[in-house]
Design a protein around this motif. Structure first.
Motif, PDB file in Angstrom:
ATOM      1  N   ALA A  75       0.825  -1.208   0.000  1.00 16.47           N
ATOM      2  CA  ALA A  75       0.000   0.000   0.000  1.00 16.47           C
ATOM      3  C   ALA A  75       0.862   1.261   0.000  1.00 16.47           C
ATOM      4  O   ALA A  75       0.511   2.267  -0.615  1.00 16.47           O
ATOM      5  N   GLU A  76       2.023   1.210   0.678  1.00 14.19           N
ATOM      6  CA  GLU A  76       2.825   2.442   0.817  1.00 14.19           C
ATOM      7  C   GLU A  76       3.774   2.678  -0.358  1.00 14.19           C
ATOM      8  O   GLU A  76       4.542   3.625  -0.368  1.00 14.19           O
ATOM      9  N   LEU A  77       3.705   1.833  -1.402  1.00 16.39           N
ATOM     10  CA  LEU A  77       4.599   1.993  -2.548  1.00 16.39           C
ATOM     11  C   LEU A  77       4.329   3.300  -3.292  1.00 16.39           C
ATOM     12  O   LEU A  77       5.216   3.905  -3.879  1.00 16.39           O
ATOM     13  N   ASP A  78       3.083   3.740  -3.258  1.00 23.05           N
ATOM     14  CA  ASP A  78       2.696   5.036  -3.806  1.00 23.05           C
ATOM     15  C   ASP A  78       2.912   5.148  -5.316  1.00 23.05           C
ATOM     16  O   ASP A  78       3.316   6.193  -5.817  1.00 23.05           O
ATOM     17  N   ILE A  79       2.715   4.048  -6.027  1.00 26.62           N
ATOM     18  CA  ILE A  79       2.682   4.091  -7.500  1.00 26.62           C
ATOM     19  C   ILE A  79       1.293   3.603  -7.896  1.00 26.62           C
ATOM     20  O   ILE A  79       0.927   2.475  -7.562  1.00 26.62           O
ATOM     21  N   PRO A  80       0.506   4.468  -8.549  1.00 25.84           N
ATOM     22  CA  PRO A  80      -0.854   4.036  -8.870  1.00 25.84           C
ATOM     23  C   PRO A  80      -0.867   2.913  -9.905  1.00 25.84           C
ATOM     24  O   PRO A  80      -0.307   3.065 -10.988  1.00 25.84           O
ATOM     25  N   LEU A  81      -1.455   1.789  -9.550  1.00 28.55           N
ATOM     26  CA  LEU A  81      -1.583   0.648 -10.461  1.00 28.55           C
ATOM     27  C   LEU A  81      -3.068   0.444 -10.731  1.00 28.55           C
ATOM     28  O   LEU A  81      -3.871   0.409  -9.797  1.00 28.55           O
ATOM     29  N   THR A  82      -3.425   0.324 -11.984  1.00 26.67           N
ATOM     30  CA  THR A  82      -4.835   0.133 -12.343  1.00 26.67           C
ATOM     31  C   THR A  82      -5.026  -1.314 -12.774  1.00 26.67           C
ATOM     32  O   THR A  82      -4.307  -1.795 -13.668  1.00 26.67           O
ATOM     33  N   VAL A  83      -5.985  -1.985 -12.146  1.00 27.20           N
ATOM     34  CA  VAL A  83      -6.268  -3.374 -12.526  1.00 27.20           C
ATOM     35  C   VAL A  83      -7.415  -3.369 -13.538  1.00 27.20           C
ATOM     36  O   VAL A  83      -8.481  -2.808 -13.292  1.00 27.20           O
TER      37      VAL A  83
ATOM     38  N   HIS B 141       2.768   2.182 -18.467  1.00 25.36           N
ATOM     39  CA  HIS B 141       2.593   0.866 -19.127  1.00 25.36           C
ATOM     40  C   HIS B 141       3.902   0.059 -19.204  1.00 25.36           C
ATOM     41  O   HIS B 141       4.001  -0.893 -19.962  1.00 25.36           O
ATOM     42  N   HIS B 142       4.916   0.474 -18.453  1.00 32.27           N
ATOM     43  CA  HIS B 142       6.157  -0.306 -18.377  1.00 32.27           C
ATOM     44  C   HIS B 142       6.266  -0.930 -16.986  1.00 32.27           C
ATOM     45  O   HIS B 142       5.661  -0.450 -16.030  1.00 32.27           O
ATOM     46  N   PHE B 143       7.064  -1.989 -16.897  1.00 28.20           N
ATOM     47  CA  PHE B 143       7.121  -2.781 -15.664  1.00 28.20           C
ATOM     48  C   PHE B 143       7.825  -2.009 -14.540  1.00 28.20           C
ATOM     49  O   PHE B 143       8.575  -1.073 -14.788  1.00 28.20           O
ATOM     50  N   ILE B 144       7.623  -2.487 -13.316  1.00 27.93           N
ATOM     51  CA  ILE B 144       8.373  -1.997 -12.156  1.00 27.93           C
ATOM     52  C   ILE B 144       9.140  -3.193 -11.600  1.00 27.93           C
ATOM     53  O   ILE B 144       8.536  -4.161 -11.114  1.00 27.93           O
ATOM     54  N   VAL B 145      10.464  -3.140 -11.733  1.00 30.34           N
ATOM     55  CA  VAL B 145      11.317  -4.236 -11.255  1.00 30.34           C
ATOM     56  C   VAL B 145      12.457  -3.581 -10.495  1.00 30.34           C
ATOM     57  O   VAL B 145      13.363  -2.983 -11.090  1.00 30.34           O
ATOM     58  N   ASP B 146      12.402  -3.647  -9.168  1.00 30.18           N
ATOM     59  CA  ASP B 146      13.345  -2.829  -8.397  1.00 30.18           C
ATOM     60  C   ASP B 146      13.321  -3.268  -6.939  1.00 30.18           C
ATOM     61  O   ASP B 146      12.454  -4.048  -6.528  1.00 30.18           O
ATOM     62  N   ARG B 147      14.252  -2.676  -6.169  1.00 30.88           N
ATOM     63  CA  ARG B 147      14.135  -2.828  -4.725  1.00 30.88           C
ATOM     64  C   ARG B 147      13.078  -1.839  -4.241  1.00 30.88           C
ATOM     65  O   ARG B 147      12.895  -0.773  -4.848  1.00 30.88           O
ATOM     66  N   HIS B 148      12.378  -2.205  -3.183  1.00 32.78           N
ATOM     67  CA  HIS B 148      11.361  -1.308  -2.623  1.00 32.78           C
ATOM     68  C   HIS B 148      12.044   0.006  -2.206  1.00 32.78           C
ATOM     69  O   HIS B 148      13.073  -0.038  -1.525  1.00 32.78           O
ATOM     70  N   PRO B 149      11.520   1.158  -2.618  1.00 31.87           N
ATOM     71  CA  PRO B 149      12.201   2.420  -2.317  1.00 31.87           C
ATOM     72  C   PRO B 149      12.452   2.629  -0.813  1.00 31.87           C
ATOM     73  O   PRO B 149      13.443   3.259  -0.441  1.00 31.87           O
TER      74      PRO B 149
END
Ligand code: FAD
Length: 379
Positions: free
Chosen positions: A210-218, A320-328
């Protein structure tokens, strides 16, 4: 009782299965926690088939990852002796300056991927099962095709288990926390601890992070199987995969696998799903109409009313591109999210990237363009 591991994978669908496999392959004591079963149909990695291709029109930076993905799919196929894919080729049809054709040309130019320009009259003869609109361009990618999605997920999981990974199915994660050193994950049955965690929760990512703060639309997406007309079974089975970029939407499909039906769907469109756990799986006229219209205009070898359907979800990131990373905020938590309806073909190579990030904190795979901080707001 608390169970302790070297790494936890939260969500074992498409990407979680790839992560589990690559972690186990490196000898990591890993556990996968999955709310449903193996290769289930409640998330985003079901429905028989997924297109795989290298001339990547969404962005050429994906191509080096795809080259590695192809190597890894080939390895997995050899390890499991399963037919994970059919490289039957892909026909792209659309305006020359449209996203698909011009993007495929760009990726090809930059990365020397085989791609044939097929003049329209030739395309109409060579791919005579399709009606291709006037003034469309056609390209054919011979090394593209489709992956058998459930077989791929199952194969990653089975190999991971053979290499020592533990998998807990029907075990929804209820909560997690980390103090920076240890991640503690609670399910109904158990508490799990590990120094690191990979989160690959698909459509449930916003609930878990929830705290990632990147809006994802399903988006709720329906796919359809259409009956092949009598006498056309051989033609339908011998087709390449296909993708049409039309003024009213992008439509794609696959050759017939069972000789009786073909799967066709719309990539564009889709309705927002507020809660992935209670997805409306029924097909409504608004869902099927565009696909039936496409079939009746472009695929005369099929009956224009669909025979059966299945529901699935896209999880769309803002670009529309992926998120592949360490959690900020938590270096020991790795995030794979927002695969935006085109991720499955990467589950092999990004499984490897997740393992690198979890074990070493970095990866040599070129994933910089997929970082989470590209969405950071200016303060
Ligand atoms: C109709 C459709 C067509 C597509 N076509 C293509 C294509 O042609 N080519 C392509 O490359 N890609 C395609 N994609 C996209 C691709 O399938 C997805 O990007 C990919 O499957 C996403 O995988 P995932 O691991 O993120 O999600 P999932 O496979 O859904 O995995 C997430 C997992 O996390 C689990 N989970 C979530 N929350 C919890 C919790 N609290 N506790 C435990 N487990 C949890 C879920 O149960 C699920 O198993 C398509 C997608 C759809 C829907």
């Amino acid at each position: 009782m608390t169970q302790t591991f070297d790494c936890i994978v939260l969500g074992v669908g498409g990407f979680g299965s790839g992560a589990l496999y690559h972690l186990a392959r490196r000898g990591v004591n890993v556990v996968g926690l999955e709310q449903f079963g193996v290769a289930h149909d409640r998330g985003s990695s079901s429905g028989e088939t997924r297109i795989v291709r290298k001339a990547y029109f969404e962005h050429p930076d994906y191509v080096p990852l795809l080259l590695r993905a192809y190597e890894l799919w080939t390895d997995l196929r050899a390890e499991t002796s399963r037919e994970l894919w059919d490289l039957c080729g892909l026909m792209l049809a659309g305006p020359a300056e449209g996203e698909a054709i011009s993007g495929a040309h760009l990726a090809t130019r930059l990365h020397h991927i085989p791609l044939e320009d097929v003049p329209l009259e030739q395309a109409r003869t060579r791919f005579s099962a399709f009606r291709i609109p006037d003034d469309f361009s056609v390209v054919f990618e011979p090394e593209a095709g489709y992956l058998r999605v459930e077989q791929c997920v199952r194969s990653h999981i089975e190999r991971a288990q053979a290499l020592g990974a533990q998998l807990c199915t029907n075990e929804p994660v209820q909560a997690w926390e980390t103090d920076g050193k240890t991640v503690k994950v609670r399910t109904e049955k158990e508490v799990y601890e590990a120094p690191r965690m990979v989160v690959t929760a698909g459509a449930w990512t916003s609930q878990i992070l929830a705290e990632l703060d990147i809006p994802l639309t399903v988006l709720r997406k329906l796919v359809y199987w259409f009956e092949v007309n009598k006498g056309e079974e051989k033609t339908a089975a011998g087709l390449p995969a296909f993708y049409f970029e039309l003024p009213d939407g992008a439509f794609y499909g696959f050759p017939s696998i069972d000789g009786q039906t073909m799967k066709v769907a719309e990539h564009t469109g889709g309705f927002e799903a507020k809660n992935p756990s209670v997805l409306d799986r029924e097909s409504r006229a608004a869902d099927s109409r565009p696909v039936e219209q496409f079939v009746s205009a472009a695929l005369p070898i099929l009956k224009p009313k669909f025979q059966r359907h299945a529901a699935c979800m896209y999880t769309i990131s803002p670009d529309h591109h992926f998120i592949v990373d360490r959690h900020p905020a938590h270096e020991n938590v790795i995030v794979g999210a927002g695969f935006s309806g085109h991720g499955f073909k990467f589950t092999s190579v990004l499984g490897e990237a997740f393992a690198d990030l979890a074990i070493e904190g970095s990866t040599r795979l070129p994933i910089g363009f997929l970082s989470a901080n590209r969405f950071q707001k200016e303060s």
